[in-house]
Design a protein around this motif. Structure first.
Motif, PDB file in Angstrom:
ATOM      1  N   ALA A   1       0.824  -1.207   0.000  1.00  0.00           N
ATOM      2  CA  ALA A   1       0.000   0.000   0.000  1.00  0.00           C
ATOM      3  C   ALA A   1       0.857   1.257   0.000  1.00  0.00           C
ATOM      4  O   ALA A   1       0.538   2.253  -0.677  1.00  0.00           O
ATOM      5  N   ALA A   2       1.968   1.241   0.747  1.00  0.00           N
ATOM      6  CA  ALA A   2       2.865   2.396   0.780  1.00  0.00           C
ATOM      7  C   ALA A   2       3.561   2.585  -0.564  1.00  0.00           C
ATOM      8  O   ALA A   2       3.738   3.721  -1.029  1.00  0.00           O
ATOM      9  N   LEU A   3       3.943   1.487  -1.187  1.00  0.00           N
ATOM     10  CA  LEU A   3       4.567   1.582  -2.505  1.00  0.00           C
ATOM     11  C   LEU A   3       3.580   2.135  -3.526  1.00  0.00           C
ATOM     12  O   LEU A   3       3.936   2.976  -4.366  1.00  0.00           O
ATOM     13  N   ALA A   4       2.328   1.688  -3.451  1.00  0.00           N
ATOM     14  CA  ALA A   4       1.293   2.193  -4.354  1.00  0.00           C
ATOM     15  C   ALA A   4       1.082   3.692  -4.163  1.00  0.00           C
ATOM     16  O   ALA A   4       0.936   4.444  -5.136  1.00  0.00           O
ATOM     17  N   ALA A   5       1.106   4.148  -2.920  1.00  0.00           N
ATOM     18  CA  ALA A   5       0.952   5.572  -2.655  1.00  0.00           C
ATOM     19  C   ALA A   5       2.119   6.367  -3.246  1.00  0.00           C
ATOM     20  O   ALA A   5       1.925   7.469  -3.784  1.00  0.00           O
ATOM     21  N   ALA A   6       3.326   5.826  -3.162  1.00  0.00           N
ATOM     22  CA  ALA A   6       4.492   6.505  -3.719  1.00  0.00           C
ATOM     23  C   ALA A   6       4.405   6.592  -5.240  1.00  0.00           C
ATOM     24  O   ALA A   6       4.772   7.605  -5.837  1.00  0.00           O
TER      25      ALA A   6
ATOM     26  N   ARG B   1       4.649   9.270  -9.861  1.00  0.00           N
ATOM     27  CA  ARG B   1       4.469   8.703 -11.205  1.00  0.00           C
ATOM     28  C   ARG B   1       5.816   8.375 -11.868  1.00  0.00           C
ATOM     29  O   ARG B   1       6.209   8.975 -12.870  1.00  0.00           O
ATOM     30  N   PRO B   2       6.533   7.425 -11.295  1.00  0.00           N
ATOM     31  CA  PRO B   2       7.870   7.109 -11.811  1.00  0.00           C
ATOM     32  C   PRO B   2       7.807   6.407 -13.166  1.00  0.00           C
ATOM     33  O   PRO B   2       6.779   5.830 -13.545  1.00  0.00           O
TER      34      PRO B   2
ATOM     35  N   THR C   1      -0.760   4.011 -14.373  1.00  0.00           N
ATOM     36  CA  THR C   1      -0.420   5.408 -14.608  1.00  0.00           C
ATOM     37  C   THR C   1      -0.297   5.681 -16.104  1.00  0.00           C
ATOM     38  O   THR C   1      -0.158   4.762 -16.911  1.00  0.00           O
ATOM     39  N   ARG C   2      -0.345   6.965 -16.430  1.00  0.00           N
ATOM     40  CA  ARG C   2      -0.094   7.402 -17.806  1.00  0.00           C
ATOM     41  C   ARG C   2       0.928   8.536 -17.775  1.00  0.00           C
ATOM     42  O   ARG C   2       0.678   9.551 -17.123  1.00  0.00           O
ATOM     43  N   PRO C   3       2.071   8.342 -18.469  1.00  0.00           N
ATOM     44  CA  PRO C   3       2.475   7.125 -19.171  1.00  0.00           C
ATOM     45  C   PRO C   3       2.625   5.956 -18.205  1.00  0.00           C
ATOM     46  O   PRO C   3       2.787   6.179 -17.012  1.00  0.00           O
TER      47      PRO C   3
END
Length: 310
Positions: free
Chosen positions: A236-241, A246-247, A272-274
């Motif tokens: 969940a923390a990684l998803a928030a980052a 938007r890396p 994400t986009r891209p």
């Protein structure tokens, strides 16, 4: 008196002070100090006038170092080495600290730089180990330094611990120094700010971060910005980052079996986009992965995938 050597006539051209230091497991400043204070000087010169250490010089320096380790004052150790016969030691004479439980970490078949690093780590010389690794990173790049210098010693220390329960203190010094050297090298490297960053993380039950720092330096060598979250990062923390920055790509390392649920990771990371490429690495991942995850077989492949997405 120095002897000028020439590579054209086949004579021994010797090695630089940096290479000599790496072979001995000391810093270049230590060798220069011994030269300045005690007269333990390199005996060769290149046609351009640069000083070089011969094999005999390095044997002499090795003797100085061993005598200092055994308790002899540096000045006395240097004087004894300069007086000593230059013939090799008899094969039957055991080296101090080389037996089981001694200070020497065996790295059979490894490079001279790895042997020097193992020696410095065995002496618990934190600053010396860090400087040796940093010199390797500057001269050879992170992949070469990892493959030829750092990894062989880490494997040897792990083997020593598995076989005898010893050398935990050596592993701690080695890991701490490696992280310090990698951080210092990152601070020296420029990045292209206009490129999307790569996010580096360890799995939720994985506390290892050294691989992340190696990858960060490798990415920055390619002018790709890298951001390290750290160890034991919940999905969940990684998803928030990912939503926040938007890396271009995410790398998740997992070295321990069962350290992460790949289906949960694939399901929770936002689209994400891209698009954000998701690369995973480490021995802890199962053989079957969801299609959204790309497996990297090693550091070089991980760098190619991550840098190519930025």
């Amino acid at each position: 008196m120095s002897v000028t050597s020439s590579s054209q006539d086949g004579a021994d051209a010797g090695v630089s002070v940096g290479m000599a230091a790496a072979r001995l497991g000391v810093t270049t400043s230590t060798l220069r100090s011994w030269e300045r204070r005690y007269g333990v000087t390199p005996s060769l010169r290149t046609p351009g006038g640069h000083r070089r250490y011969s094999d005999a010089d390095i044997e002499r320096l090795d003797q100085v170092q061993r005598d200092i380790q055994s308790g002899l004052p540096p000045a006395a150790a240097a004087a004894a080495a300069l007086r000593a016969d230059t013939a090799p030691e008899p094969a039957t004479r055991a080296r101090r600290g080389a037996g089981p439980g001694g200070r020497v970490i065996a790295v059979p078949g490894a490079s001279a730089s790895a042997r020097g690093l193992a020696r410095a780590a065995g002496q618990l010389d934190l600053d010396g180990v860090e400087n040796l690794i940093l010199e390797g990173l500057r001269s050879g790049g992170v992949l070469r330094t990892w493959d030829e210098m750092m990894r062989p010693v880490l494997v040897a220390v792990g083997k020593r611990w598995a076989e005898s329960g010893e050398a935990i203190e050596v592993e701690h010094v080695l890991s701490e120094a490696a992280l310090g050297a990698l951080r210092r090298r990152r601070a020296e490297l420029p990045v292209a700010d206009e490129r999307r960053p790569v996010l580096l993380s360890s799995a939720v039950r994985d506390q290892h971060t050294l691989t992340l720092h190696v990858l960060a330096v490798g990415l920055m060598e390619r002018r790709v910005p890298a951001r390290i979250i750290g160890a034991q990062v919940p999905v969940a923390a990684l998803a928030a980052a990912v939503r926040r920055i938007r890396p271009a790509a995410v790398f998740v390392n997992c070295a321990v079996s069962g350290g992460v649920d790949p289906d949960e990771l694939a399901a929770q990371l936002p689209r994400t986009r891209p698009p954000t490429l998701v690369v995973v690495g480490g021995a802890g991942w199962p053989s079957e992965l969801p299609g959204a995850l790309r497996r990297a077989a090693g550091l070089e492949e991980a760098l190619d995938l991550l840098a190519g997405s930025a």
